[in-house]
Design a protein around this motif. Structure first.
Motif, PDB file in Angstrom:
ATOM      1  N   GLU A 154       0.878  -1.311  -0.026  1.00  0.00           N
ATOM      2  CA  GLU A 154       0.036  -0.068   0.111  1.00  0.00           C
ATOM      3  C   GLU A 154       0.765   1.276  -0.131  1.00  0.00           C
ATOM      4  O   GLU A 154       1.880   1.391   0.872  1.00  0.00           O
ATOM      5  N   GLY A 155       0.755   2.188  -1.104  1.00  0.00           N
ATOM      6  CA  GLY A 155       1.543   3.343  -1.172  1.00  0.00           C
ATOM      7  C   GLY A 155       2.483   3.215  -1.924  1.00  0.00           C
ATOM      8  O   GLY A 155       3.192   4.179  -2.516  1.00  0.00           O
ATOM      9  N   THR A 156       3.073   1.955  -2.112  1.00  0.00           N
ATOM     10  CA  THR A 156       4.136   1.919  -3.201  1.00  0.00           C
ATOM     11  C   THR A 156       3.849   2.568  -4.451  1.00  0.00           C
ATOM     12  O   THR A 156       4.869   2.839  -4.997  1.00  0.00           O
ATOM     13  N   ASP A 157       2.800   2.310  -5.035  1.00  0.00           N
ATOM     14  CA  ASP A 157       2.241   2.946  -6.188  1.00  0.00           C
ATOM     15  C   ASP A 157       2.625   4.533  -6.293  1.00  0.00           C
ATOM     16  O   ASP A 157       3.225   4.996  -7.065  1.00  0.00           O
ATOM     17  N   ASP A 158       2.264   5.242  -4.968  1.00  0.00           N
ATOM     18  CA  ASP A 158       2.559   6.579  -5.097  1.00  0.00           C
ATOM     19  C   ASP A 158       3.911   6.934  -5.323  1.00  0.00           C
ATOM     20  O   ASP A 158       4.396   7.879  -5.944  1.00  0.00           O
ATOM     21  N   LEU A 159       4.827   5.954  -4.497  1.00  0.00           N
ATOM     22  CA  LEU A 159       6.285   6.076  -4.600  1.00  0.00           C
ATOM     23  C   LEU A 159       6.976   6.067  -5.583  1.00  0.00           C
ATOM     24  O   LEU A 159       7.599   6.718  -6.471  1.00  0.00           O
ATOM     25  N   LEU A 160       6.300   5.078  -6.446  1.00  0.00           N
ATOM     26  CA  LEU A 160       6.965   4.553  -8.128  1.00  0.00           C
ATOM     27  C   LEU A 160       6.476   5.579  -8.891  1.00  0.00           C
ATOM     28  O   LEU A 160       7.131   5.976  -9.805  1.00  0.00           O
ATOM     29  N   GLU A 161       5.229   6.191  -8.803  1.00  0.00           N
ATOM     30  CA  GLU A 161       4.800   7.443  -9.548  1.00  0.00           C
ATOM     31  C   GLU A 161       5.542   8.714  -9.339  1.00  0.00           C
ATOM     32  O   GLU A 161       5.906   9.385 -10.267  1.00  0.00           O
ATOM     33  N   THR A 162       6.166   8.803  -8.131  1.00  0.00           N
ATOM     34  CA  THR A 162       6.787   9.810  -8.005  1.00  0.00           C
ATOM     35  C   THR A 162       8.314   9.694  -8.600  1.00  0.00           C
ATOM     36  O   THR A 162       8.867  10.571  -8.950  1.00  0.00           O
ATOM     37  N   ILE A 163       8.729   8.314  -8.322  1.00  0.00           N
ATOM     38  CA  ILE A 163      10.246   8.098  -9.114  1.00  0.00           C
ATOM     39  C   ILE A 163      10.203   8.396 -10.749  1.00  0.00           C
ATOM     40  O   ILE A 163      10.865   9.108 -11.319  1.00  0.00           O
ATOM     41  N   GLU A 164       8.952   7.829 -11.233  1.00  0.00           N
ATOM     42  CA  GLU A 164       8.630   8.106 -12.587  1.00  0.00           C
ATOM     43  C   GLU A 164       8.399   9.776 -13.074  1.00  0.00           C
ATOM     44  O   GLU A 164       9.054  10.212 -14.054  1.00  0.00           O
TER      45      GLU A 164
END
Ligand code: ADP
Ligand code: MG
Length: 251
Positions: A154-164
């Motif tokens: 949970e929340g990893t998507d937000d992190l990966l999106e920020t990385i992108e």
């Protein structure tokens, strides 16, 4: 290699990993700098050798003419230097917000010392705010610790999106170094399920090494030591040593 250890969830083992991974790499003979970018964390303070502590992240990112030597602290571990943090996150964010170059502060700073070190690690705060973005803009790689618990991803998507987003413009060279399963409990099926799921989602990016939940790792900061001097024969010492080899191989 400049590695940001990031996950906007708190309590997933970012700081524990930052301290013990940087110590392990230093023990392998690398010249290592650990920058504590979590103004609430203060954990890297535990490694500082002297009573008198130099600098903080706040001045590092705001007093741009102050020389690096005013920030670097030797530690009890040979080859390992740290820059501690000692002030409120709110203060740094308030100071940086609105400055047009706010996300480039750390990158500009790091440029001037990167040749002094083989490896630089950033421990980041549990937010995706301006400090974490500074770390992602200045880093060459990101390492994501994920706790093996029910809401692990949970929340990893937000992190990966920020990385992108960071990769799209300010830092196209940013690479995912790997995903690390932390706080693993061998006795529970849940931990194993979560690990299997993480391996399925991240494939080869998941480190082979898993960090087990252990009392020794939990205790070591209170004793102002990395795990290798506090409990050299513990599972935590062995696992962080193994992780450091994987990290240095991926470098
Ligand atoms: P974060 O920096 O992501 O907030 P920390 O590294 O500070 O996470 O870890 C959160 C808490 O869990 C701390 O009290 C820490 O000592 C403890 N901890 C971290 N890793 C382990 C582990 N493998 N076994 C036991 N306790 C751990
Ligand atoms: Mg932390």
């Amino acid at each position: 290699m400049i590695i940001a250890i990031a996950n906007q969830k708190g309590g997933v083992g970012k700081t524990t990993t930052a301290i013990n991974l940087s110590a392990a790499c230093a023990m392998a003979g690398k010249r290592v700098l650990l920058l504590d970018l979590d103004p609430q964390g203060n954990s890297s303070l535990s490694l500082v050798h002297s009573e008198q502590i130099n600098g903080s992240v706040y001045e590092l990112l705001t007093e741009l003419n102050e020389p690096w030597d005013n920030f670097i602290n030797k530690t009890k571990v040979e080859n390992l230097d740290v820059v501690p943090s000692r002030i409120s996150l709110a203060k740094v964010e308030a100071k940086l917000v609105g400055d047009f170059d706010a996300i480039f502060r750390l990158r500009d700073r790091i440029e001037k010392i990167r040749d002094r070190y083989d490896l630089i690690f950033f421990d980041t705060p549990p937010t995706l705010g301006i400090i974490t973005v500074n770390a992602l803009v200045a880093a060459s790689h990101v390492l994501i610790p994920i706790q093996s618990s029910y809401f692990a991803l949970e929340g990893t998507d937000d992190l990966l999106e920020t990385i992108e987003k960071v990769r799209a413009r300010p830092n196209p060279d940013l690479d995912l170094l790997g995903v690390l399963v932390t706080l693993f409990d061998r006795r529970t099926a849940l931990s194993k399920d979560v690990e299997a799921h993480i391996r399925k989602v991240f494939g080869k990016k998941a480190f082979k090494t898993v960090i087990t939940r252990s009392v020794r790792l939990e205790e070591s900061p209170a004793h102002k030591e990395a795990i290798f001097s506090y409990a050299p024969r513990s599972s935590g010492a062995e696992e962080y040593m193994k992780l450091s080899k994987e990290v240095m191989r991926r470098a």
